[in-house]
Design an enzyme around this catalytic site. Structure first.
Site, PDB file in Angstrom:
ATOM      1  N   TYR A  28      -2.863  24.975   2.700  1.00 37.71           N
ATOM      2  CA  TYR A  28      -1.590  25.059   3.482  1.00 37.71           C
ATOM      3  C   TYR A  28      -0.282  25.674   2.722  1.00 37.71           C
ATOM      4  O   TYR A  28       0.550  26.394   2.951  1.00 37.71           O
ATOM      5  CB  TYR A  28      -1.062  23.542   3.904  1.00 37.71           C
ATOM      6  CG  TYR A  28       0.391  23.566   4.514  1.00 37.71           C
ATOM      7  CD1 TYR A  28       0.616  24.366   5.707  1.00 37.71           C
ATOM      8  CD2 TYR A  28       1.120  22.790   3.895  1.00 37.71           C
ATOM      9  CE1 TYR A  28       1.952  24.170   6.267  1.00 37.71           C
ATOM     10  CE2 TYR A  28       2.593  22.592   4.423  1.00 37.71           C
ATOM     11  CZ  TYR A  28       2.716  23.208   5.563  1.00 37.71           C
ATOM     12  OH  TYR A  28       4.049  23.161   6.071  1.00 37.71           O
ATOM     13  N   SER A 110      14.306  20.888   3.158  1.00 37.91           N
ATOM     14  CA  SER A 110      13.907  21.453   4.554  1.00 37.91           C
ATOM     15  C   SER A 110      14.388  20.401   5.581  1.00 37.91           C
ATOM     16  O   SER A 110      14.263  19.324   5.368  1.00 37.91           O
ATOM     17  CB  SER A 110      12.535  21.806   4.305  1.00 37.91           C
ATOM     18  OG  SER A 110      11.885  22.154   5.664  1.00 37.91           O
ATOM     19  N   TYR A 133      17.110  24.581  10.350  1.00 36.85           N
ATOM     20  CA  TYR A 133      16.633  25.439  11.587  1.00 36.85           C
ATOM     21  C   TYR A 133      17.493  25.283  12.659  1.00 36.85           C
ATOM     22  O   TYR A 133      17.879  23.975  12.719  1.00 36.85           O
ATOM     23  CB  TYR A 133      15.311  25.170  11.962  1.00 36.85           C
ATOM     24  CG  TYR A 133      14.390  25.654  10.765  1.00 36.85           C
ATOM     25  CD1 TYR A 133      14.012  26.742  10.497  1.00 36.85           C
ATOM     26  CD2 TYR A 133      13.380  24.638  10.352  1.00 36.85           C
ATOM     27  CE1 TYR A 133      13.105  27.363   9.618  1.00 36.85           C
ATOM     28  CE2 TYR A 133      12.273  24.928   9.477  1.00 36.85           C
ATOM     29  CZ  TYR A 133      12.300  26.393   9.140  1.00 36.85           C
ATOM     30  OH  TYR A 133      11.338  26.719   8.191  1.00 36.85           O
ATOM     31  N   THR A 159      17.688  29.216   7.749  1.00 36.91           N
ATOM     32  CA  THR A 159      16.350  30.163   7.628  1.00 36.91           C
ATOM     33  C   THR A 159      16.364  30.831   9.100  1.00 36.91           C
ATOM     34  O   THR A 159      16.188  30.144  10.195  1.00 36.91           O
ATOM     35  CB  THR A 159      15.273  29.444   7.293  1.00 36.91           C
ATOM     36  OG1 THR A 159      15.476  28.733   5.985  1.00 36.91           O
ATOM     37  CG2 THR A 159      14.025  30.358   7.599  1.00 36.91           C
ATOM     38  N   LYS A 256      18.841  32.639   5.091  1.00 36.97           N
ATOM     39  CA  LYS A 256      17.583  33.019   4.423  1.00 36.97           C
ATOM     40  C   LYS A 256      16.663  33.736   5.138  1.00 36.97           C
ATOM     41  O   LYS A 256      16.481  33.237   6.508  1.00 36.97           O
ATOM     42  CB  LYS A 256      17.077  31.611   3.923  1.00 36.97           C
ATOM     43  CG  LYS A 256      15.621  31.703   3.386  1.00 36.97           C
ATOM     44  CD  LYS A 256      15.092  30.489   2.864  1.00 36.97           C
ATOM     45  CE  LYS A 256      13.938  30.441   2.167  1.00 36.97           C
ATOM     46  NZ  LYS A 256      12.745  30.357   3.215  1.00 36.97           N
ATOM     47  N   HIS A 280       9.740  34.696   3.600  1.00 38.51           N
ATOM     48  CA  HIS A 280       9.169  33.351   3.698  1.00 38.51           C
ATOM     49  C   HIS A 280       8.067  33.085   2.863  1.00 38.51           C
ATOM     50  O   HIS A 280       6.969  32.360   3.186  1.00 38.51           O
ATOM     51  CB  HIS A 280       9.119  32.868   5.356  1.00 38.51           C
ATOM     52  CG  HIS A 280       9.195  31.595   5.613  1.00 38.51           C
ATOM     53  ND1 HIS A 280      10.311  31.265   6.398  1.00 38.51           N
ATOM     54  CD2 HIS A 280       8.538  30.416   5.379  1.00 38.51           C
ATOM     55  CE1 HIS A 280      10.197  29.891   6.818  1.00 38.51           C
ATOM     56  NE2 HIS A 280       9.115  29.358   5.966  1.00 38.51           N
TER      57      HIS A 280
HETATM   58  C1  LIG Z   1       4.251  25.018   1.843  1.00 35.84           C
HETATM   59  C2  LIG Z   1       5.548  25.723   2.369  1.00 35.84           C
HETATM   60  C3  LIG Z   1       6.410  25.112   3.117  1.00 35.84           C
HETATM   61  C4  LIG Z   1       7.454  25.720   3.259  1.00 35.84           C
HETATM   62  N1  LIG Z   1       8.448  25.266   4.371  1.00 35.84           N
HETATM   63  C5  LIG Z   1       9.688  25.895   4.397  1.00 35.84           C
HETATM   64  C6  LIG Z   1      10.807  25.319   5.369  1.00 35.84           C
HETATM   65  O1  LIG Z   1      10.498  24.427   5.730  1.00 35.84           O
HETATM   66  N2  LIG Z   1      12.115  26.174   5.538  1.00 35.84           N
HETATM   67  C7  LIG Z   1      12.105  27.556   4.733  1.00 35.84           C
HETATM   68  O2  LIG Z   1      13.128  27.981   4.977  1.00 35.84           O
HETATM   69  N3  LIG Z   1      10.941  27.975   3.999  1.00 35.84           N
HETATM   70  C8  LIG Z   1       9.843  27.285   3.703  1.00 35.84           C
HETATM   71  N4  LIG Z   1       9.056  27.904   2.835  1.00 35.84           N
HETATM   72  C9  LIG Z   1       9.450  29.177   2.356  1.00 35.84           C
HETATM   73  C10 LIG Z   1       9.941  28.901   0.956  1.00 35.84           C
HETATM   74  O3  LIG Z   1      11.223  28.328   0.988  1.00 35.84           O
HETATM   75  C11 LIG Z   1      10.134  30.146   0.300  1.00 35.84           C
HETATM   76  O4  LIG Z   1      10.672  30.965   1.074  1.00 35.84           O
HETATM   77  C12 LIG Z   1       8.773  30.693  -0.292  1.00 35.84           C
HETATM   78  O5  LIG Z   1       7.792  29.517  -0.760  1.00 35.84           O
HETATM   79  C13 LIG Z   1       9.047  31.658  -1.323  1.00 35.84           C
HETATM   80  O6  LIG Z   1       7.946  32.160  -2.103  1.00 35.84           O
HETATM   81  P1  LIG Z   1       6.853  31.674  -3.263  1.00 35.84           P
HETATM   82  O7  LIG Z   1       6.120  30.551  -2.762  1.00 35.84           O
HETATM   83  O8  LIG Z   1       6.260  32.813  -3.745  1.00 35.84           O
HETATM   84  O9  LIG Z   1       7.947  31.114  -4.257  1.00 35.84           O
HETATM   85  C14 LIG Z   1       7.827  27.205   2.783  1.00 35.84           C
HETATM   86  C15 LIG Z   1       6.811  27.606   1.786  1.00 35.84           C
HETATM   87  C16 LIG Z   1       5.886  26.953   1.245  1.00 35.84           C
HETATM   88  C17 LIG Z   1       4.779  27.618   0.366  1.00 35.84           C
END
Ligand SMILES: Cc1cc2nc3c(=O)[nH]c(=O)nc-3n(C[C@H](O)[C@H](O)[C@H](O)COP(=O)(O)O)c2cc1C
Length: 381
Positions: A28, A110, A133, A159, A256, A280
């Protein structure tokens, strides 16, 4: 924790996380949408440009601090929002926010976090952002904004790259969906990590803490909540909603998930404080520009008119150097700190932040930059 000290980089922590987490949870974190080309692409994009150092600069005292979203931070890197963080370690968002505060950087909680806006505010003395969101229930969005004001959050982040959920095959293979319908592979994956299962059973269950009050008492909490939130994502969100939120919040505001200079222009004209250039982490539309590739054109369009955050694929201090040299104000990370959290709770997140801070400091010295403002386009070839 000795195993953390032995980790010399983010990849080492990823390997520890893989050993500790049930397979569905590791995947995940680690996985992305469709062919996952963006997941690797975000990091590989930094290899396409090279750094050009300048020497005989007095770098005896390198200052890594900078300012973003209304707060001074100790380095040009902060922790982006990730949903249900408490799944990966029982201390979850609280541990992550404390580690960020200890090192002096921002933490973004988040909407779908497993710790409430108020509990993170109690735990975290450092700069805090809430990632929102826009929900079909606009009253809920309004409520989030009020709760963030009451809990003294510093900034709000909308986001926008999730009008519908990305197609994440690794999650489907285990039935790790929203709501979860674990299949045999998923059950086996959890059963193979009895330590994680024991800790999960002996600590309060991870739930969508920010919306738990929306579920009638007595109903099956976690399943109903997951269904509720899955139905709440609103594919009709528009620029008018952004304008409404910026006005309603009245403080530093980041959008974002932008990759297009046209959208960046529109966001600035609508009044954002910052743009997080992001796909993302490769979890939504696959095969897009990487964050770093999209950064340059966005800087050329709106640089100097708002702050610009480069989000995605950062695994090294040199990646931060390149993003800053191309005009980013700061960078943010997701997976790296989740690997650290899974590897060792708050100490693991701290290890990630210390490794990256040390790399940033060393790379600035090697590049010939005494402070963040000196990292410049001339350092890129
Ligand atoms: C497990 C997981 C859950 C995430 N949940 C959210 C979220 O709830 N809201 C959001 O804006 N981005 C979410 N993201 C995206 C992160 O904020 C971010 O954009 C992304 O992880 C950046 O890339 P990186 O993992 O290579 O650093 C999530 C990323 C991961 C890995």
């Amino acid at each position: 924790m000795p195993h953390l000290d032995k980790a010399l980089n983010i990849e080492d922590l990823r390997k520890i996380a893989r050993r500790k987490l049930p397979e569905p949870l590791f995947n995940y974190i680690d996985g992305g949408a469709d062919s996952e080309s963006n997941v690797c692409g975000n990091t590989h994009a930094y290899d396409a440009v090279k750094l050009v150092p300048e020497y005989l600069v007095d770098v005896a005292n390198v200052d890594t601090s900078t300012r973003v979203l209304g707060r001074d931070i100790s380095m040009p890197l902060f922790l982006g929002p990730t949903g249900m963080t408490r799944l990966f370690h029982h201390d979850g968002e609280t541990a992550v926010s404390r580690a960020a505060a200890d090192i002096g950087t921002y933490y973004a909680l988040s909407t779908v976090g497993a710790t409430s806006i108020e509990d993170v505010a109690k735990a975290c003395s450092g700069p805090k952002c809430f990632q929102i969101y826009v929900m079909k229930d606009r009253g809920l969005t309004h409520e989030f904004i009020q709760r963030c004001k009451d809990a003294n959050y510093d900034s709000l982040m909308l986001t926008v790259d999730i009008p519908v959920a990305g197609y994440r095959e690794r999650e489907l293979r285990y039935g790790f969906t929203l709501p979860p319908k674990l299949n045999l592979a998923g059950v086996i994956g959890f059963a193979a990590r009895p330590g994680w299962v024991y800790r999960a059973l002996t600590h309060p269950r991870a739930t969508l803490a920010n919306v738990s009050h929306k579920i009638p008492e007595g109903s099956s909490q976690s399943t109903s909540l997951m269904e509720y939130i899955a139905n709440q994502f609103d594919p009709s969100v528009s620029w008018d909603d952004l304008a409404w939120m910026i006005e309603e919040w009245g403080g530093p505001f980041v959008i974002k998930g932008l990759l297009s200079p046209t959208d960046a222009r529109r966001a600035v004209d609508t009044g954002v404080t910052a743009i997080s250039v992001s796909n993302h982490g490769g979890r939504q539309l696959d095969s897009t520009l990487s964050a770093f590739e999209a950064l340059g054109p966005i800087v050329d369009e709106v640089g100097g008119e708002c702050e610009i955050i480069c989000d995605g694929g950062i695994r090294r201090g040199t990646h931060v150097m390149k993003a800053l040299a191309r005009g980013a104000t700061a960078c943010s990370i997701g997976r790296p700190y989740l690997y650290g959290l899974a590897a060792g709770g708050q100490a693991g997140v701290t290890r990630v932040l210390e490794l990256l801070r040390d790399e940033i400091e060393r790379d600035m010295a090697l590049l010939g930059c005494r402070n963040v403002a000196e990292i410049d386009r001339k350092h890129l070839a």
